[in-house]
Design an enzyme around this catalytic site. Sequence first.
Site, mmCIF file in Angstrom:
data_model
loop_
_atom_site.group_PDB
_atom_site.id
_atom_site.type_symbol
_atom_site.label_atom_id
_atom_site.label_comp_id
_atom_site.label_asym_id
_atom_site.label_seq_id
_atom_site.Cartn_x
_atom_site.Cartn_y
_atom_site.Cartn_z
ATOM 1 N N ARG A 87 36.584 56.676 38.554
ATOM 2 C CA ARG A 87 35.586 57.110 39.548
ATOM 3 C C ARG A 87 35.001 55.911 40.324
ATOM 4 O O ARG A 87 35.314 55.695 41.484
ATOM 5 C CB ARG A 87 34.473 57.893 38.839
ATOM 6 C CG ARG A 87 33.612 58.732 39.771
ATOM 7 C CD ARG A 87 32.531 57.967 40.481
ATOM 8 N NE ARG A 87 31.586 57.297 39.580
ATOM 9 C CZ ARG A 87 30.653 56.457 40.000
ATOM 10 N NH1 ARG A 87 30.523 56.170 41.278
ATOM 11 N NH2 ARG A 87 29.846 55.874 39.138
ATOM 12 N N ASP A 88 34.206 55.072 39.672
ATOM 13 C CA ASP A 88 33.535 53.985 40.399
ATOM 14 C C ASP A 88 34.567 52.976 40.905
ATOM 15 O O ASP A 88 34.429 52.423 41.999
ATOM 16 C CB ASP A 88 32.540 53.276 39.465
ATOM 17 C CG ASP A 88 31.448 52.537 40.215
ATOM 18 O OD1 ASP A 88 31.329 52.718 41.441
ATOM 19 O OD2 ASP A 88 30.716 51.762 39.568
ATOM 20 N N HIS A 125 25.188 48.991 33.520
ATOM 21 C CA HIS A 125 26.337 49.142 34.425
ATOM 22 C C HIS A 125 26.347 47.930 35.364
ATOM 23 O O HIS A 125 25.559 47.870 36.305
ATOM 24 C CB HIS A 125 26.118 50.463 35.188
ATOM 25 C CG HIS A 125 27.129 50.799 36.224
ATOM 26 N ND1 HIS A 125 27.966 51.890 36.119
ATOM 27 C CD2 HIS A 125 27.448 50.219 37.400
ATOM 28 C CE1 HIS A 125 28.728 51.963 37.192
ATOM 29 N NE2 HIS A 125 28.436 50.955 37.992
ATOM 30 N N CYS A 130 33.789 45.751 46.190
ATOM 31 C CA CYS A 130 32.474 46.092 46.722
ATOM 32 C C CYS A 130 32.618 46.328 48.213
ATOM 33 O O CYS A 130 33.065 45.448 48.938
ATOM 34 C CB CYS A 130 31.481 44.973 46.436
ATOM 35 S SG CYS A 130 29.900 45.256 47.217
ATOM 36 N N ASN A 177 33.633 46.170 39.311
ATOM 37 C CA ASN A 177 32.830 46.323 38.093
ATOM 38 C C ASN A 177 33.256 45.293 37.057
ATOM 39 O O ASN A 177 34.349 44.745 37.124
ATOM 40 C CB ASN A 177 33.089 47.701 37.484
ATOM 41 C CG ASN A 177 32.619 48.833 38.361
ATOM 42 O OD1 ASN A 177 33.112 49.014 39.455
ATOM 43 N ND2 ASN A 177 31.654 49.589 37.881
ATOM 44 N N HIS A 236 28.236 45.101 37.900
ATOM 45 C CA HIS A 236 29.355 44.693 38.756
ATOM 46 C C HIS A 236 29.427 43.171 38.669
ATOM 47 O O HIS A 236 28.398 42.503 38.539
ATOM 48 C CB HIS A 236 29.137 45.174 40.193
ATOM 49 C CG HIS A 236 29.394 46.646 40.355
ATOM 50 N ND1 HIS A 236 30.385 47.147 41.145
ATOM 51 C CD2 HIS A 236 28.797 47.722 39.777
ATOM 52 C CE1 HIS A 236 30.393 48.475 41.070
ATOM 53 N NE2 HIS A 236 29.429 48.855 40.252
#
Length: 318
Positions: free
Chosen positions: A26-27, A218, A251, A260, A220
């Site tokens: 997802r991310d 979480h 990003c 991430n 990055h």
Amino acid sequence: MAPQQTIPQITASGPKQVTIVEVGPRDGLQNERVRVPTETKARFIEALADAGLTRIEASSFVRPKAIPQLADAEALFGLLKRRPGVRYSALVPNMHGLHRAEEADVRDIAVFTAASDTFVQHNIHMTLEGSLEHFAPIVTEAKGRKMAVRGYVSTVFGCPYEGVVTPEQGIAVAERLFALGVDEVSIGDTIGVATPGDVMRWLRAAENRLPLDKIALHFHDTRGTALANVLIGLEFGIRTFDSTAGGLGGCPFAPGASGNLATEDLLYTLHGLGYDTGVDMDKLIAASQIIAANLDHMLPSRVHQASRVKSCLPVGHL
Ligand code: COA
Ligand code: ZN
């Protein structure tokens, strides 16, 4: 003295079990330029589960035009062979998203807002306050259906539009999400600006106000501080971390920047400190390879890269 006894705090106390929430599908993929075929995504997610990951964020039921990379959420969940004991989650931005998730037999959802108002407005077209009111009935309905609900707070350590974000801003939003009934809150350094000092200050401010056993961190790795930040989290007793296989992602605000924190790098460090994750490194690297073949760049994970170099060197060279 044995070497591990010389690392005082991080290994000294607290549970040895760490949960990794794999957010690569997802991310990670929502920040990749390329479109990965649905069938490849399903194979990737199945391989992640085979590697021992028990929480995998598979997709989002958001507006397809907003995030075209994840427009195939229904098809993906339809194709996916789900492994018992593994939780497959998806983001939902509104009631329509929740109903799409239910139709796809998804039992784990995530709602999302941020610590800074301007980011929320850009991301989901409502104010921060409006987003909390908007998500209230969605959380209530999901909990009523016995779904697990995660709340995301983005931009906790800095906002691409507003710059500095104070600890108080993120803590207040997390408190509001818990009050709505979410089971867990993920604290996001969306643009990868946090240093260990920032994380320490944040957790000191949060520890008497939030249930830290229900907080995930979480990070990055845009500025290379993600792993150092994890160590601070461990010292405060945090035992849930989000990461992406291979460091998938990037990003949108900084082309070429790493994404991430990589699951391989997190795993290597956690296992080195004696934590148990239940994840097998070789199988994880094999899972990342499935997606690597579809990308237009190398996976940024240092551990992943080292594993590829190692296999290229002649025997006896290691
Ligand atoms: N699934 C599919 N379509 C959706 C949807 C959903 N969950 N929510 C809204 N839509 C569609 C509507 O049906 C409408 O379609 P139409 O133009 O064909 O009539 C269109 O999107 C606009 O709907 P509206 O309610 O006006 O929403 P919006 O344009 O203000 O969009 C969001 C708001 C949040 C739904 C949308 O911006 C979104 O999904 N963003 C993605 C955010 C995200 O994932 N960010 C990254 C994670 S942090
Ligand atoms: Zn993120």
